[in-house]
Motif scaffolding. Structure first.
Motif, PDB file in Angstrom:
ATOM      1  N   GLU A 134      -8.782 -72.292   3.408  1.00  0.00           N
ATOM      2  CA  GLU A 134      -7.915 -72.571   2.261  1.00  0.00           C
ATOM      3  C   GLU A 134      -7.192 -71.316   1.800  1.00  0.00           C
ATOM      4  O   GLU A 134      -5.998 -71.350   1.469  1.00  0.00           O
ATOM      5  CB  GLU A 134      -8.738 -73.176   1.118  1.00  0.00           C
ATOM      6  N   TYR A 135      -7.910 -70.176   1.788  1.00  0.00           N
ATOM      7  CA  TYR A 135      -7.295 -68.919   1.369  1.00  0.00           C
ATOM      8  C   TYR A 135      -6.203 -68.518   2.353  1.00  0.00           C
ATOM      9  O   TYR A 135      -5.076 -68.178   1.963  1.00  0.00           O
ATOM     10  CB  TYR A 135      -8.356 -67.820   1.284  1.00  0.00           C
ATOM     11  N   ALA A 136      -6.531 -68.553   3.647  1.00  0.00           N
ATOM     12  CA  ALA A 136      -5.574 -68.112   4.663  1.00  0.00           C
ATOM     13  C   ALA A 136      -4.325 -68.987   4.670  1.00  0.00           C
ATOM     14  O   ALA A 136      -3.194 -68.479   4.756  1.00  0.00           O
ATOM     15  CB  ALA A 136      -6.233 -68.118   6.040  1.00  0.00           C
ATOM     16  N   THR A 137      -4.505 -70.300   4.588  1.00  0.00           N
ATOM     17  CA  THR A 137      -3.342 -71.188   4.625  1.00  0.00           C
ATOM     18  C   THR A 137      -2.492 -71.041   3.363  1.00  0.00           C
ATOM     19  O   THR A 137      -1.266 -71.193   3.430  1.00  0.00           O
ATOM     20  CB  THR A 137      -3.767 -72.650   4.798  1.00  0.00           C
ATOM     21  N   THR A 138      -3.121 -70.739   2.233  1.00  0.00           N
ATOM     22  CA  THR A 138      -2.352 -70.486   1.009  1.00  0.00           C
ATOM     23  C   THR A 138      -1.498 -69.234   1.161  1.00  0.00           C
ATOM     24  O   THR A 138      -0.326 -69.202   0.759  1.00  0.00           O
ATOM     25  CB  THR A 138      -3.292 -70.338  -0.197  1.00  0.00           C
ATOM     26  N   VAL A 139      -2.084 -68.186   1.755  1.00  0.00           N
ATOM     27  CA  VAL A 139      -1.325 -66.955   2.006  1.00  0.00           C
ATOM     28  C   VAL A 139      -0.108 -67.250   2.879  1.00  0.00           C
ATOM     29  O   VAL A 139       1.013 -66.794   2.599  1.00  0.00           O
ATOM     30  CB  VAL A 139      -2.223 -65.898   2.675  1.00  0.00           C
ATOM     31  N   VAL A 183     -10.443 -59.427   7.992  1.00  0.00           N
ATOM     32  CA  VAL A 183      -9.220 -59.078   7.261  1.00  0.00           C
ATOM     33  C   VAL A 183      -9.537 -58.924   5.777  1.00  0.00           C
ATOM     34  O   VAL A 183      -9.919 -59.899   5.130  1.00  0.00           O
ATOM     35  CB  VAL A 183      -8.135 -60.164   7.442  1.00  0.00           C
ATOM     36  N   PRO A 184      -9.406 -57.720   5.197  1.00  0.00           N
ATOM     37  CA  PRO A 184      -9.586 -57.577   3.755  1.00  0.00           C
ATOM     38  C   PRO A 184      -8.420 -58.201   3.004  1.00  0.00           C
ATOM     39  O   PRO A 184      -7.267 -58.122   3.447  1.00  0.00           O
ATOM     40  CB  PRO A 184      -9.631 -56.053   3.556  1.00  0.00           C
ATOM     41  N   ALA A 185      -8.709 -58.853   1.899  1.00  0.00           N
ATOM     42  CA  ALA A 185      -7.685 -59.459   1.066  1.00  0.00           C
ATOM     43  C   ALA A 185      -7.817 -58.912  -0.354  1.00  0.00           C
ATOM     44  O   ALA A 185      -8.765 -58.188  -0.669  1.00  0.00           O
ATOM     45  CB  ALA A 185      -7.812 -60.977   1.082  1.00  0.00           C
ATOM     46  N   ALA A 186      -6.889 -59.293  -1.214  1.00  0.00           N
ATOM     47  CA  ALA A 186      -6.850 -58.729  -2.567  1.00  0.00           C
ATOM     48  C   ALA A 186      -8.145 -58.973  -3.329  1.00  0.00           C
ATOM     49  O   ALA A 186      -8.690 -58.066  -3.957  1.00  0.00           O
ATOM     50  CB  ALA A 186      -5.664 -59.318  -3.331  1.00  0.00           C
ATOM     51  N   ASP A 187      -8.663 -60.198  -3.277  1.00  0.00           N
ATOM     52  CA  ASP A 187      -9.874 -60.514  -4.037  1.00  0.00           C
ATOM     53  C   ASP A 187     -10.907 -61.211  -3.168  1.00  0.00           C
ATOM     54  O   ASP A 187     -11.753 -61.955  -3.657  1.00  0.00           O
ATOM     55  CB  ASP A 187      -9.531 -61.394  -5.244  1.00  0.00           C
ATOM     56  N   ASP A 188     -10.852 -60.968  -1.874  1.00  0.00           N
ATOM     57  CA  ASP A 188     -11.775 -61.626  -0.962  1.00  0.00           C
ATOM     58  C   ASP A 188     -11.821 -60.832   0.333  1.00  0.00           C
ATOM     59  O   ASP A 188     -11.142 -59.815   0.487  1.00  0.00           O
ATOM     60  CB  ASP A 188     -11.316 -63.064  -0.676  1.00  0.00           C
ATOM     61  N   HIS A 189     -12.651 -61.284   1.265  1.00  0.00           N
ATOM     62  CA  HIS A 189     -12.697 -60.687   2.600  1.00  0.00           C
ATOM     63  C   HIS A 189     -12.764 -61.832   3.582  1.00  0.00           C
ATOM     64  O   HIS A 189     -13.731 -62.603   3.597  1.00  0.00           O
ATOM     65  CB  HIS A 189     -13.910 -59.767   2.758  1.00  0.00           C
ATOM     66  N   THR A 215      -6.953 -68.351  14.165  1.00  0.00           N
ATOM     67  CA  THR A 215      -5.550 -67.949  14.228  1.00  0.00           C
ATOM     68  C   THR A 215      -4.957 -67.789  12.830  1.00  0.00           C
ATOM     69  O   THR A 215      -4.173 -66.868  12.569  1.00  0.00           O
ATOM     70  CB  THR A 215      -4.737 -68.974  15.034  1.00  0.00           C
ATOM     71  N   ALA A 216      -5.344 -68.666  11.902  1.00  0.00           N
ATOM     72  CA  ALA A 216      -4.827 -68.591  10.534  1.00  0.00           C
ATOM     73  C   ALA A 216      -5.277 -67.305   9.844  1.00  0.00           C
ATOM     74  O   ALA A 216      -4.501 -66.683   9.107  1.00  0.00           O
ATOM     75  CB  ALA A 216      -5.282 -69.809   9.731  1.00  0.00           C
ATOM     76  N   VAL A 217      -6.522 -66.891  10.059  1.00  0.00           N
ATOM     77  CA  VAL A 217      -7.013 -65.649   9.449  1.00  0.00           C
ATOM     78  C   VAL A 217      -6.271 -64.448  10.023  1.00  0.00           C
ATOM     79  O   VAL A 217      -5.844 -63.550   9.291  1.00  0.00           O
ATOM     80  CB  VAL A 217      -8.536 -65.508   9.660  1.00  0.00           C
ATOM     81  N   LEU A 218      -6.097 -64.426  11.338  1.00  0.00           N
ATOM     82  CA  LEU A 218      -5.340 -63.335  11.962  1.00  0.00           C
ATOM     83  C   LEU A 218      -3.908 -63.327  11.451  1.00  0.00           C
ATOM     84  O   LEU A 218      -3.343 -62.259  11.152  1.00  0.00           O
ATOM     85  CB  LEU A 218      -5.374 -63.486  13.482  1.00  0.00           C
TER      86      LEU A 218
END
Length: 301
Positions: A134-139, A183-189, A215-218
Motif C-alpha cells: 500500500e505504501y509503495a503503490t501510494t508513492v 528502501v528507506p522511506a520518510a516515515d517507514d522502511h 517490483t513496486a518497492v524497487l
C-alpha cells in the motif's frame, strides 16, 4: 415433530453451517492484547490463555468442516472503525462487525489446521507485506509527471524496476534465487523479498503477486531517489551459494564490489562488530545492469 424429522433438520442445518465461511479476528501480540483489555466486555486476562482458546475455536470450526480465515485484529484500526460507523467499541457486537469488515479488507490467512506457532508469523508477514504494498503503490500513484518530458514518473519507475529485475534474473542464471530489496522511506522502511527459480530453458518460476510487490518497492525507491540496496543469493546443487549486492542510487542499481558485499554480510548491523563468514558461500561483486533510458526530475506536488 417426529424424531426422524428432528434428525433430518439437524443434519440439514449442519450441512448448511459447513457452507457458511467464518472469520476469526486475532490479536497477534501482547501489546495489542493489552490494548483490548481496556474494554469491560473483553473477558480475557492474559495473552497465552487467549491464544489457547483461539486455537481451540479454530480446531472446532475445522472439525465442523467450516472454511475459516484468520484476520489480524488491530486495536487502533478497531477504534477508528467504531468512530466512523458510530458504534460503541466496548461491545462484542462491535468487535464482530469489525471482524466481518476485516474479512474483505484486512490482512488474513486461511486456516488449514496449522498450529498458531506457524499461523501467527504467517499472519504478521501478510500484514507487513500488505502495508508495504500500500505504501509503495501510494508513492508511485502520487509521484506526478516529469516537468521536462511529462512522463508519468510512477509508471516509468515501475517499468524501469521491471527491467532491472529481469536483468538480475538473467545475470544470476539457472538456480534458486533469493532477492531482498531494502528502501528507506520518510516515515517507514520498505522491505521486499522474492524467491524465484530459473530453469535450464531460461524460464523464471515465482509467485506473480510477490514479484509485483517486489517490483513496486524497487520502483518506489527509484522514484523517491532513496539510497537503498538489493542483495541476491544464488543457490545451485553441488556448488557454493553466491552472494551479490547492489546499491540503489540515481534511479538504478550500481554493483557493489566483492569487498563491500563481504563487509555487508559479515558485519553485525546492530553493533558494527565483525561476524564470521557463512560456510559454503562465495561473496561476489554485483554484475552490471543496463541503466534506464534517462533520468527524470520529480513532478509537482
Amino acid at each position: 415433530m417426529t424424531t426422524t424429522t428432528t434428525q433430518t433438520t439437524a443434519r440439514l442445518r449442519r450441512a448448511l453451517r459447513r457452507e457458511i465461511p467464518s472469520t476469526v479476528g486475532l490479536l497477534a501480540d501482547e501489546q495489542d492484547f493489552t490494548a483490548m483489555r481496556r474494554y469491560r466486555t473483553f473477558h480475557f486476562d492474559d495473552h497465552p490463555t487467549y491464544l489457547k482458546e483461539v486455537e481451540a475455536l479454530l480446531k472446532s470450526l475445522a472439525r465442523q468442516g467450516t472454511h475459516t480465515t484468520v484476520a489480524l485484529f488491530d486495536p487502533d484500526e478497531y477504534v477508528s472503525f467504531c468512530s466512523e460507523t458510530g458504534i460503541a467499541p466496548d461491545d462484542p457486537t462491535s468487535r464482530s462487525r469489525f471482524t466481518d469488515h476485516l474479512a474483505t479488507t484486512g490482512a488474513r490467512v486461511i486456516y488449514t489446521g496449522q498450529p498458531l506457532t506457524v499461523l501467527l508469523p504467517e499472519l504478521v508477514d501478510t500484514a507487513v507485506r500488505r502495508a508495504t504494498w500500500e505504501y509503495a503503490t501510494t508513492v508511485l500513484a502520487t509521484a506526478g509527471d516529469c516537468p521536462d518530458c511529462g512522463l508519468d514518473l510512477g509508471r516509468d519507475s515501475f517499468d524501469r524496476a521491471t527491467r532491472l529485475l529481469l536483468g538480475l534474473l538473467d545475470g544470476a542464471g539457472t538456480g534458486t534465487h533469493h532477492l531482498v530489496c531494502s528502501v528507506p522511506a520518510a516515515d517507514d522502511h520498505l522491505l521486499a523479498v522474492l524467491h524465484t527459480t530459473r530453469d535450464e530453458h531460461g524460464t523464471n518460476h515465482h509467485d506473480p503477486t510477490t514479484a509485483t510487490e517486489f517490483t513496486a518497492v524497487l520502483a518506489a525507491g527509484i522514484v523517491m531517489a532513496s539510497p537503498g540496496g538489493l542483495v541476491l543469493r544464488v543457490t545451485r546443487p553441488g556448488r557454493p551459494d553466491r552472494l551479490h549486492g547492489w546499491r540503489l542510487a540515481d534511479g538504478t542499481l550500481s554493483p557493489l564490489t566483492e569487498a563491500e558485499v563481504f563487509a555487508a554480510y559479515c558485519t553485525d548491523a546492530r553493533t558494527g562488530e565483525p561476524l564470521p563468514p557463512e560456510h559454503g558461500v562465495d561473496h561476489c561483486a554485483g554484475f552490471p545492469l543496463a541503466p534506464g533510458p534517462h533520468e527524470h526530475r520529480p513532478g509537482r506536488d
